[in-house]
Write a protein that holds these residues in place. Structure first.
Motif, PDB file in Angstrom:
ATOM      1  N   HIS A  78     -35.782  31.332 -14.828  1.00 48.43           N
ATOM      2  CA  HIS A  78     -36.937  30.653 -15.576  1.00 48.43           C
ATOM      3  C   HIS A  78     -37.812  31.625 -16.000  1.00 48.43           C
ATOM      4  O   HIS A  78     -38.081  32.477 -15.089  1.00 48.43           O
ATOM      5  CB  HIS A  78     -37.438  29.537 -14.699  1.00 48.43           C
ATOM      6  CG  HIS A  78     -36.427  28.445 -14.172  1.00 48.43           C
ATOM      7  ND1 HIS A  78     -36.097  27.361 -15.110  1.00 48.43           N
ATOM      8  CD2 HIS A  78     -35.492  28.429 -13.201  1.00 48.43           C
ATOM      9  CE1 HIS A  78     -35.350  26.534 -14.341  1.00 48.43           C
ATOM     10  NE2 HIS A  78     -34.706  27.350 -13.402  1.00 48.43           N
ATOM     11  N   GLU A 117     -43.474  41.666 -26.649  1.00 51.96           N
ATOM     12  CA  GLU A 117     -42.955  40.858 -27.501  1.00 51.96           C
ATOM     13  C   GLU A 117     -41.523  41.163 -27.978  1.00 51.96           C
ATOM     14  O   GLU A 117     -40.700  40.273 -28.044  1.00 51.96           O
ATOM     15  CB  GLU A 117     -43.725  40.858 -28.893  1.00 51.96           C
ATOM     16  CG  GLU A 117     -45.166  40.247 -28.547  1.00 51.96           C
ATOM     17  CD  GLU A 117     -46.031  40.647 -30.012  1.00 51.96           C
ATOM     18  OE1 GLU A 117     -45.584  41.044 -30.880  1.00 51.96           O
ATOM     19  OE2 GLU A 117     -47.138  40.486 -29.739  1.00 51.96           O
ATOM     20  N   LEU A 165     -39.161  39.758 -25.074  1.00 48.70           N
ATOM     21  CA  LEU A 165     -38.999  38.476 -25.161  1.00 48.70           C
ATOM     22  C   LEU A 165     -38.048  38.188 -26.360  1.00 48.70           C
ATOM     23  O   LEU A 165     -37.171  37.348 -26.607  1.00 48.70           O
ATOM     24  CB  LEU A 165     -40.390  37.755 -25.264  1.00 48.70           C
ATOM     25  CG  LEU A 165     -40.978  37.751 -24.083  1.00 48.70           C
ATOM     26  CD1 LEU A 165     -42.695  37.138 -24.314  1.00 48.70           C
ATOM     27  CD2 LEU A 165     -40.357  37.003 -22.998  1.00 48.70           C
ATOM     28  N   TYR A 166     -38.145  38.920 -27.515  1.00 48.44           N
ATOM     29  CA  TYR A 166     -37.483  38.558 -28.468  1.00 48.44           C
ATOM     30  C   TYR A 166     -35.809  39.020 -28.641  1.00 48.44           C
ATOM     31  O   TYR A 166     -35.074  38.155 -28.801  1.00 48.44           O
ATOM     32  CB  TYR A 166     -37.865  39.382 -29.935  1.00 48.44           C
ATOM     33  CG  TYR A 166     -37.070  39.168 -31.297  1.00 48.44           C
ATOM     34  CD1 TYR A 166     -37.543  37.963 -31.951  1.00 48.44           C
ATOM     35  CD2 TYR A 166     -36.191  39.840 -31.829  1.00 48.44           C
ATOM     36  CE1 TYR A 166     -36.784  37.942 -33.161  1.00 48.44           C
ATOM     37  CE2 TYR A 166     -35.524  39.703 -32.610  1.00 48.44           C
ATOM     38  CZ  TYR A 166     -35.825  38.722 -33.541  1.00 48.44           C
ATOM     39  OH  TYR A 166     -34.880  38.239 -34.754  1.00 48.44           O
ATOM     40  N   LEU A 189     -34.671  38.816 -25.155  1.00 41.70           N
ATOM     41  CA  LEU A 189     -34.076  37.986 -24.393  1.00 41.70           C
ATOM     42  C   LEU A 189     -33.797  36.543 -25.002  1.00 41.70           C
ATOM     43  O   LEU A 189     -32.666  36.123 -24.859  1.00 41.70           O
ATOM     44  CB  LEU A 189     -35.237  37.833 -23.220  1.00 41.70           C
ATOM     45  CG  LEU A 189     -34.823  36.707 -22.437  1.00 41.70           C
ATOM     46  CD1 LEU A 189     -33.721  37.333 -21.328  1.00 41.70           C
ATOM     47  CD2 LEU A 189     -36.158  36.527 -21.449  1.00 41.70           C
ATOM     48  N   GLN A 190     -34.566  36.312 -26.094  1.00 43.26           N
ATOM     49  CA  GLN A 190     -34.171  34.964 -26.872  1.00 43.26           C
ATOM     50  C   GLN A 190     -32.821  35.194 -27.591  1.00 43.26           C
ATOM     51  O   GLN A 190     -31.989  34.185 -27.824  1.00 43.26           O
ATOM     52  CB  GLN A 190     -35.175  34.675 -27.967  1.00 43.26           C
ATOM     53  CG  GLN A 190     -35.130  33.572 -28.356  1.00 43.26           C
ATOM     54  CD  GLN A 190     -36.265  32.917 -29.335  1.00 43.26           C
ATOM     55  OE1 GLN A 190     -37.226  33.753 -29.529  1.00 43.26           O
ATOM     56  NE2 GLN A 190     -36.121  31.659 -29.848  1.00 43.26           N
ATOM     57  N   HIS A 191     -32.713  36.452 -28.177  1.00 42.87           N
ATOM     58  CA  HIS A 191     -31.248  36.674 -29.041  1.00 42.87           C
ATOM     59  C   HIS A 191     -30.348  37.373 -28.326  1.00 42.87           C
ATOM     60  O   HIS A 191     -29.639  37.974 -28.934  1.00 42.87           O
ATOM     61  CB  HIS A 191     -31.987  37.643 -30.173  1.00 42.87           C
ATOM     62  CG  HIS A 191     -32.923  36.522 -31.042  1.00 42.87           C
ATOM     63  ND1 HIS A 191     -34.355  36.680 -30.875  1.00 42.87           N
ATOM     64  CD2 HIS A 191     -32.501  35.856 -32.050  1.00 42.87           C
ATOM     65  CE1 HIS A 191     -34.402  35.781 -31.926  1.00 42.87           C
ATOM     66  NE2 HIS A 191     -33.594  35.242 -32.564  1.00 42.87           N
ATOM     67  N   ARG A 192     -30.357  37.199 -26.963  1.00 40.90           N
ATOM     68  CA  ARG A 192     -29.323  37.990 -26.256  1.00 40.90           C
ATOM     69  C   ARG A 192     -27.881  37.473 -26.570  1.00 40.90           C
ATOM     70  O   ARG A 192     -27.671  36.458 -26.846  1.00 40.90           O
ATOM     71  CB  ARG A 192     -29.424  37.932 -24.456  1.00 40.90           C
ATOM     72  CG  ARG A 192     -29.398  36.409 -23.953  1.00 40.90           C
ATOM     73  CD  ARG A 192     -29.834  36.369 -22.672  1.00 40.90           C
ATOM     74  NE  ARG A 192     -29.663  35.074 -22.326  1.00 40.90           N
ATOM     75  CZ  ARG A 192     -30.733  34.014 -22.373  1.00 40.90           C
ATOM     76  NH1 ARG A 192     -31.857  34.420 -22.989  1.00 40.90           N
ATOM     77  NH2 ARG A 192     -30.534  32.950 -21.903  1.00 40.90           N
TER      78      ARG A 192
END
Length: 195
Positions: free
Chosen positions: A134, A162, A165-166, A168-171
């Motif tokens: 989470h 940033e 996180l980008y 991580l979001q597009h792993r």
């Protein structure tokens, strides 16, 4: 693995083909001195990897790679060249590797292993082995897994956070360096943004 070789020197093409044919699982689908013919062949054929010289007649290898990637973004490009001046530009195009001539078989084997890993992808963990992570984002990044909250991460810059996180979001997805530069550093010149 289907490969195409493009070089303006016949001797270099034959040398590279000889090394590639001695490696299991490699099929040299075509070799070209003329980059335009090579491009047409690649666009019409199922090719995994292009070994490409930088200095070609009519068009540079960098330009040709850019054109090929517009139509086949998953194509693996490996630059094989005697010049190291273009390494940064090559990696801006997400080239998989940049190999210097004269080519050694050991170096070629390392490159091919990287390509195989990329083509096969990283095996996914079985569903039972996956754990939930989470992520909370309210001014500070905070992560929790298995009911345990981890200490907040200190970032060198807000752009580093940033970027994390980008990614991580597009792993699990291919993310082009040029897209990251446009997203996070549009105000910088390309050379500075790349570094």
């Amino acid at each position: 693995m289907n490969v195409v070789l493009i070089d303006d020197e016949n001797l270099a093409l034959n040398y590279l083909e000889h090394h590639l044919q001695s490696i299991f699982g490699i099929h040299v689908a075509g070799k070209f001195i003329n980059p335009v013919e090579g491009k047409e062949f690649i666009l019409q054929t199922d090719i995994d990897v292009v070994f490409l010289d930088i200095h070609l007649p009519e068009i540079s290898g960098i330009e040709l790679a850019g054109q090929l990637l517009q139509f086949k973004p998953r194509l693996n490009i490996v630059f094989v060249t005697a010049y190291d001046d273009y390494a940064v530009k090559a990696f801006e195009l997400n080239a998989l590797d940049y190999v210097m001539k004269p080519l050694r078989k050991e170096r070629l084997t390392i490159t091919l292993e990287r390509i195989r890993e990329r083509l096969e992808g990283v095996p996914a963990a079985p569903p039972a082995a996956k754990e939930e992570l989470h992520v909370c984002l309210f001014q500070q990044l905070q992560m929790t897994a298995k009911g345990r909250t981890f200490a907040p991460i200190r970032w060198r810059t807000s752009r580093a956070q940033e970027l994390f996180l980008y990614m991580l979001q597009h792993r699990g997805q291919l993310v082009r360096k040029s897209a990251l530069i446009e997203l996070l550093w549009p105000e910088y010149e390309p050379g500075k943004a790349y570094s």
